[in-house]
Design a protein around this motif. Structure first.
Motif, PDB file in Angstrom:
ATOM      1  N   GLN A  55       0.836  -1.207   0.000  1.00  0.00           N
ATOM      2  CA  GLN A  55       0.000   0.000   0.000  1.00  0.00           C
ATOM      3  C   GLN A  55       0.873   1.259   0.000  1.00  0.00           C
ATOM      4  O   GLN A  55       0.574   2.241  -0.691  1.00  0.00           O
ATOM      5  N   LEU A  56       1.956   1.223   0.785  1.00  0.00           N
ATOM      6  CA  LEU A  56       2.846   2.384   0.862  1.00  0.00           C
ATOM      7  C   LEU A  56       3.529   2.635  -0.475  1.00  0.00           C
ATOM      8  O   LEU A  56       3.633   3.790  -0.923  1.00  0.00           O
ATOM      9  N   ALA A  57       4.010   1.585  -1.136  1.00  0.00           N
ATOM     10  CA  ALA A  57       4.658   1.753  -2.437  1.00  0.00           C
ATOM     11  C   ALA A  57       3.668   2.306  -3.458  1.00  0.00           C
ATOM     12  O   ALA A  57       4.007   3.199  -4.256  1.00  0.00           O
ATOM     13  N   ASP A  58       2.437   1.800  -3.426  1.00  0.00           N
ATOM     14  CA  ASP A  58       1.420   2.287  -4.371  1.00  0.00           C
ATOM     15  C   ASP A  58       1.073   3.744  -4.073  1.00  0.00           C
ATOM     16  O   ASP A  58       0.864   4.549  -4.988  1.00  0.00           O
ATOM     17  N   VAL A 119      10.433   5.037 -12.966  1.00  0.00           N
ATOM     18  CA  VAL A 119      10.351   5.239 -11.521  1.00  0.00           C
ATOM     19  C   VAL A 119      10.322   3.869 -10.846  1.00  0.00           C
ATOM     20  O   VAL A 119       9.493   3.015 -11.190  1.00  0.00           O
ATOM     21  N   GLU A 120      11.224   3.667  -9.894  1.00  0.00           N
ATOM     22  CA  GLU A 120      11.291   2.404  -9.144  1.00  0.00           C
ATOM     23  C   GLU A 120      11.257   2.729  -7.660  1.00  0.00           C
ATOM     24  O   GLU A 120      12.091   3.486  -7.167  1.00  0.00           O
ATOM     25  N   THR A 137       7.757  -0.913 -10.067  1.00  0.00           N
ATOM     26  CA  THR A 137       8.434  -0.192 -11.144  1.00  0.00           C
ATOM     27  C   THR A 137       7.400   0.239 -12.178  1.00  0.00           C
ATOM     28  O   THR A 137       6.514  -0.541 -12.548  1.00  0.00           O
ATOM     29  N   GLY A 138       7.536   1.477 -12.623  1.00  0.00           N
ATOM     30  CA  GLY A 138       6.636   1.968 -13.651  1.00  0.00           C
ATOM     31  C   GLY A 138       7.283   3.059 -14.469  1.00  0.00           C
ATOM     32  O   GLY A 138       8.372   3.545 -14.137  1.00  0.00           O
ATOM     33  N   GLN A 139       6.634   3.449 -15.533  1.00  0.00           N
ATOM     34  CA  GLN A 139       7.166   4.467 -16.426  1.00  0.00           C
ATOM     35  C   GLN A 139       6.125   5.548 -16.605  1.00  0.00           C
ATOM     36  O   GLN A 139       4.937   5.267 -16.796  1.00  0.00           O
TER      37      GLN A 139
END
Length: 592
Positions: A55-58, A119-120, A137-139
């Motif tokens: 949840q924190l990462a999201d 972004v990681e 990880t996302g862009q």
């Protein structure tokens, strides 16, 4: 008829044994139940922590998505932005460490600007049990196409000692003058890191490449103290241009030094310099240190970089007899290299000669090395040690060869005191006994380790002709122990019926593989007024502490002729000046 049989009364309680057994069973069940409960509780806590971490990462990703595109970056990294690279956050009473990596990706077709950003986000928990880090990880891309702007790109390539890419190498890019930019990232599966959108600057960026368990390489400032003209200067970035920099790192290794004598005895505190072949500037080695073995004659250097190292002795009390492996020597990645320094007490100026095969670059044993000038002519054989005795005047009774002027025993028919340093036949009434043989048995020599034996020699090599043929002869014996009371003396054919009668004769190989040796001298004469004489005795051997391909000459002065020869090789000869306490000469031999 009434029976008088007695019936025992039944008890309604439990015996002590029954109580103890019952209690034990209860404890076993209770402990098992507690263990199951505890495991369930730990699993529940672990799952809860992981859910909170996800949840924190999201949550952090959503913050990034809702930011202006130009603000997406690190506060002191590349690309520049407003996000911290590391932060500590608490969710559900659990403390998490949040790390963020942002990098520009996808070169624009018209410039070296980025058209999107990777972004990681990694969330870890050091206080949570059985917690695996969570990584998302996302862009992200801008709402509109980006136009060309200021900035260039740095492309870092990292490879190992074999030229293979190093994956996951950490690359730190630091702005030198302002220190406002510190960008940390890792190489991809091809060992490459692209850093895009770097502000331009001349020699503006210090790049350091490392990896856990690997060596480190970096750039250096031009004009810096101690290295004003670096081979790899800090990187220059030009607007709209790509700067490419390559680095070589590999797994670290260990060097273990030992300093010993030819008999494998420990020599403490031997000093030497060690320098590597890799350079960071003109004549500036990356590694160069003054070192010393300890009181136990050892030194261990961990975390050493793969390189070719040169060892130069600086010890004043000892002359280095040999270095094994020969210097310079290669240290491979992820390896443990043993280096042995063999020394003997210093005696004037000395010369160590190392003989190497020119094609294989390996030391050659069994090479005759002759050093000569007027009044001096000495030949030594590489890879062989020598033991000798030149005085017996202190008499018999010594078991171990500790006093070089004593020996073990004689039969009463030899004289070691009339002519100091010589063995003669004993006289009776001014005459020598022509009917008996005088014998002398040496003390026990210790070669330090199991050894192989080569030649047996003595001087003078010729005896008075009137004394008769074979007036001086020897036998040789080897043993596994110094305390043996039985020594099997043999001659050159390996039997007890043969004798060494010619100096320099080969010792039979059935004497090999032993550590302790003795010799036995036999003197006789055919004329009562003539005696044979022995002035020194020596034998050659090899052991674990005799370095291959090397010999040492001591107490030298002036100019000498050096001749190196071995069957099958081209002989090398030339002059050499001895002008320092210790110097070395490397001779390359070519096959004929």
């Amino acid at each position: 008829m009434e029976s008088n049989t007695m019936h025992p009364k039944k008890s309604n309680g439990f015996s002590l044994v029954e109580v103890l057994v019952g209690t034990a069973i209860f404890l076993i069940v209770a402990i098992s139940a507690y263990g199951i409960f505890a495991n369930v509780f730990r699993l529940a806590n672990g799952n809860q922590a992981r859910m909170l971490a996800i949840q924190l990462a999201d949550e952090q990703f959503e913050i990034v998505r809702n930011m202006p595109y130009l603000s997406v970056g690190l506060t002191n990294g590349i690309p520049l932005g407003i996000l911290p690279q590391n932060q500590t956050l608490v969710r559900g009473n659990v403390t998490f460490d949040v790390g963020m990596t942002i990098r520009n990706v996808n070169f624009s077709t018209t410039s070296y600007q980025a058209s999107s950003k990777l972004v990681e986000i990694t969330v870890t928990c050091s206080t949570c049990q059985n917690f695996n880090p969570v990584t998302l990880t996302g862009q992200i891309s801008p709402a509109n196409l980006q136009s060309a702007g200021d900035g260039g790109a740095i492309v870092v390539q990292v490879f190992d000692a074999n030229g293979q890419p190093v994956v996951g190498a950490e690359v730190v890019i630091q702005s030198v003058s302002t220190s406002t930019i510190t960008n940390t990232d890792v190489t991809n599966n091809n060992g490459i890191l692209n850093v895009i959108g770097v502000p331009p600057g001349n020699n503006a960026y210090r790049i350091t490449v490392s990896k856990a368990g690997y060596s480190t390489e970096r750039t250096y400032s031009i004009g810096g103290a101690g290295n004003p003209n670096p081979i790899k200067p800090d990187a220059t970035v030009l607007n709209q241009q790509v700067t490419q920099v390559s680095f070589a790192i590999d797994k670290l290794s260990t060097l273990h030094f030992s300093s010993v004598g030819p008999l494998c005895n420990v020599i403490p505190n031997v000093e030497f310099n060690l320098s590597g072949a890799k350079q960071i500037g003109a004549d500036i080695p990356k590694y160069s240190e003054a070192l010393s073995t300890d009181t136990n004659g050892t030194l261990t250097l961990n975390s050493m970089e793969w390189d070719t190292y040169t060892l130069l002795p600086t010890e004043a009390s000892y002359d280095i007899y040999g270095i094994n492996p020969i210097s310079p020597f290669a240290l491979n990645p992820d390896n443990i290299q043993e280096v042995q320094l063999v020394g003997i007490p210093s005696s004037g100026n000395s010369l160590m000669v190392t003989v190497v095969d020119s094609a294989l670059q390996l030391p050659i044993s069994g090479v005759e090395v002759n050093l000569s000038k007027t009044g001096y002519d000495v030949t030594k054989i590489t890879g062989q040690g020598y033991m000798n005795q030149t005085d017996w005047s202190a008499g018999s009774g010594q078991i171990l060869f500790t006093d070089p002027t004593k020996y073990y025993s004689d039969n009463g028919l030899v004289d070691t005191s009339t002519s100091t340093g010589d063995i003669l036949l004993d006289q009776a009434f001014g005459l020598y006994n022509i009917n008996s043989t005088g014998t002398l048995e040496s003390s026990t020599f210790d070669t330090g380790t199991t050894s192989n034996f080569y030649t047996f020699s003595w001087n003078p090599s010729s005896q008075p002709s009137l004394a008769g043929v074979e007036s001086v002869k020897f036998q040789f014996a080897s043993n596994d122990t110094s305390t043996s009371t039985s020594w099997d003396y043999k001659g050159p054919d390996g039997t007890s019926s043969s004798f060494f009668t010619v100096p320099g004769s080969s010792i039979n190989n059935n004497q090999n593989g032993k550590q302790f040796v003795r010799y036995k001298a036999y003197l006789s004469t055919e004329v009562a007024t003539v005696t044979p004489m022995v002035s020194d005795v020596s034998f050659a051997y090899t052991s674990g502490c005799i370095p291959p391909g090397q010999v040492l000459f001591q107490n030298l002065s002036g100019t000498y002729t050096l001749t190196v020869e071995k069957a099958g090789y081209i002989t090398v000869s030339g002059s050499i000046d001895i002008g320092s306490d210790w110097q070395q000469k490397k001779v390359l031999l070519e096959l004929q």
